[in-house]
Design an enzyme around this catalytic site. Structure first.
Site, PDB file in Angstrom:
ATOM      1  N   GLU A 154       9.761  10.278   4.854  1.00  0.00           N
ATOM      2  CA  GLU A 154      10.324   9.411   3.816  1.00  0.00           C
ATOM      3  C   GLU A 154       9.663   8.025   3.854  1.00  0.00           C
ATOM      4  OE1 GLU A 154      14.528   9.155   4.196  1.00  0.00           O
ATOM      5  OE2 GLU A 154      14.780   8.144   2.266  1.00  0.00           O
ATOM      6  N   ASP A 162      16.847  -0.087  -1.663  1.00  0.00           N
ATOM      7  CA  ASP A 162      18.290  -0.192  -1.496  1.00  0.00           C
ATOM      8  C   ASP A 162      18.774  -1.291  -0.559  1.00  0.00           C
ATOM      9  OD1 ASP A 162      17.719   2.138  -2.810  1.00  0.00           O
ATOM     10  OD2 ASP A 162      18.885   3.443  -1.508  1.00  0.00           O
TER      11      ASP A 162
HETATM   12  C1  GLC Z   1      16.572   6.237  -0.996  1.00  0.00           C
HETATM   13  C2  GLC Z   1      15.567   5.210  -1.509  1.00  0.00           C
HETATM   14  C3  GLC Z   1      15.391   5.363  -3.016  1.00  0.00           C
HETATM   15  C4  GLC Z   1      15.004   6.786  -3.344  1.00  0.00           C
HETATM   16  C5  GLC Z   1      15.974   7.802  -2.730  1.00  0.00           C
HETATM   17  C6  GLC Z   1      15.479   9.235  -2.844  1.00  0.00           C
HETATM   18  O1  GLC Z   1      17.840   6.005  -1.530  1.00  0.00           O
HETATM   19  O2  GLC Z   1      15.947   3.929  -1.172  1.00  0.00           O
HETATM   20  O3  GLC Z   1      14.412   4.484  -3.491  1.00  0.00           O
HETATM   21  O4  GLC Z   1      14.929   6.979  -4.717  1.00  0.00           O
HETATM   22  O5  GLC Z   1      16.131   7.521  -1.361  1.00  0.00           O
HETATM   23  O6  GLC Z   1      14.200   9.362  -2.275  1.00  0.00           O
END
Ligand code: GLC
Length: 441
Positions: A400, A171
């Site tokens: 994460e 992102d």
């Molecule tokens: C964030 C990440 C994306 C992912 C999401 C859920 O937005 O950048 O890649 O899919 O989290 O984990």
């Protein structure tokens, strides 16, 4: 350092990974993490399906089938499917203003589903059972590849277009700084954000970033989310190197599945797409021999190397010499960022070790890079990557993302795709070179 103090044993990690997948299961689909992301995310679910494939293939297929309930009539698989309401996430269904049921966003995410489907098929000892399950998802997956190669490549250039940073899954990458800088925000959503209330704001994107990306959503709403108009007219139009590689790899995987199930017309179409995208990679090569994302509006290549620059190995599109260039780069980064692979070049100005996609390590990206390294004969480097990924998880839990300097945990906790990748890869030393993603030749 994060709160986790005791290093977990591999067995404790495995037990916890199962528990996390169970806890994040909402009945047929898995949320990435309960507090930050309470819906079904596209590429998260594909990786989660790979994790399920190691112990419950029926549940793995179900994860993909539930994702495709969100598929649009033109073939697009949205980035998020809002199966059930949850008020602690922004932007939710009303902010997107799309018409699909179940509600979805209007943008997509990296296409990993075909690769996941191939893995589930390969994990199934009984061929008839595998083919029967495959027949339920093959057409929707093929339709999604068709969408990428037509709607998102309207001129047949071989390079696919993305119109929003969130489509890339990376992102907040510096890759999007240039394309986004031209966007003058027409909205101010800072008060609506929820992400920076649950996660340390210094690890999340800025308000200016959110205002710009929600301006793109407004532009698409004004075009009534018409696929071709969006692809041709949104202010941000880039070829994301990550998606270009992930799609090419998924095309190869879908081709293998088409051949396995006797779908000759689809197989021929896939061969044509593969040939076209493979040739187009030449346009993504920078003077230093690495591949970059390309701004389709300005014609500029992205200014720095990111973790996506290693994915041509995963896509099998790098030459042996290009592979050597990437290995040399990894070796050069090793001292500053021993917990590889940082999401962005640690020697570049835009690098930020703890901010989303500007430094931190994602285990799913490591999994893809390790697969590519093993394929190109760099088994030791692949194994080192598995070991640092496993060490980060054992020390800091199923976070994460992780700090590339010391493996410290970042972002949300108890993440589904981190748990899935532990089961499928990081916690499975013996499988690095022979199973799962690495099986494609
Ligand atoms: C964030 C990440 C994306 C992912 C999401 C859920 O937005 O950048 O890649 O899919 O989290 O984990």
């Amino acid at each position: 350092m994060s709160a986790q103090t005791q290093v977990m044993t591999p067995q404790a990690c495995t037990d916890l990974a199962y528990a996390i997948l169970r806890r994040n299961d909402r009945g047929g689909y898995t949320v990435p993490n309960h507090s930050v992301y309470p819906f079904q995310w596209n590429w998260d679910s594909a990786f989660v399906a790979m994790g399920f494939a190691t112990f419950d293939r029926a549940r793995a297929w179900q994860e993909l089938e539930t994702l495709f309930l969100g598929q649009w009539p033109d073939g697009m698989v949205p980035s998020i499917v809002f199966h059930a309401p949850a008020d602690h996430y922004y932007p939710g269904p009303s902010a997107w203003g799309t018409r699909h049921q179940p509600p979805t966003t209007g943008i997509t995410q990296p296409p990993v589903a075909a690769t996941a489907a191939r893995m589930i098929v390969e994990a199934e000892p009984d061929r008839q059972t595998a083919l029967a399950a495959l027949s339920r998802v093959f057409d929707p997956i093929f339709a999604s590849h068709h969408w990428w190669h037509t709607v998102r490549d309207p001129d047949g250039s071989g390079l696919v277009t993305v119109v929003h940073p969130w489509e890339t899954g990376r992102d907040n990458s510096p890759d999007w700084d240039g394309p986004l800088s031209a966007i003058v925000p027409t909205v101010d959503v800072s008060a609506l954000r929820k992400d920076n209330k649950v996660v340390d704001p210094s690890e999340r994107p800025t308000d200016l970033f959110y205002n710009r990306v929600m301006t793109l959503v407004e532009e698409a709403k004004a075009l009534h989310w018409d696929g071709l108009s969006v692809a041709r007219r949104l202010s941000m139009r880039v070829c994301d190197l990550g998606i270009q590689c992930i799609l090419l790899r998924a095309d190869h995987d879908l081709l293998a599945l088409a051949e396995l199930s006797g779908r000759e017309a689809e197989a021929q179409q896939l061969r044509d797409w593969i040939e076209r995208s493979t040739k187009a990679f030449a346009r993504l090569k920078a003077a230093d021999g690495t591949f970059r994302s390309l701004d389709l509006v300005t014609g500029q290549l992205a200014p720095c190397v990111t973790s996506a620059s290693f994915l041509p190995l995963y896509a099998r599109v790098a030459s042996p010499q290009e592979a050597e260039t990437l290995i040399a780069l990894m070796a050069a980064w090793q001292d500053d960022t021993p917990f590889m692979v940082p999401s962005s070049d640690p020697r570049h100005d835009s690098y930020d070790a703890r901010r989303y996609w500007r430094g931190p390590v994602w285990i799913v990206v490591n999994r893809m890079i390790a697969d590519g390294l093993a394929h190109y004969g760099f088994a030791d480097t692949a194994e080192r990557l598995r070991q640092t990924s496993a060490a980060s998880i054992m020390t800091h839990g199923f976070r994460e993302a992780f700090d590339p300097r010391n493996g410290d945990g970042l972002g949300g906790r108890d993440f589904s795709w981190t748990a899935a990748m532990w089961l499928e890869w990081a916690g499975q030393p013996a499988r690095t070179d022979t199973a799962g993603l690495a099986r494609l030749t």
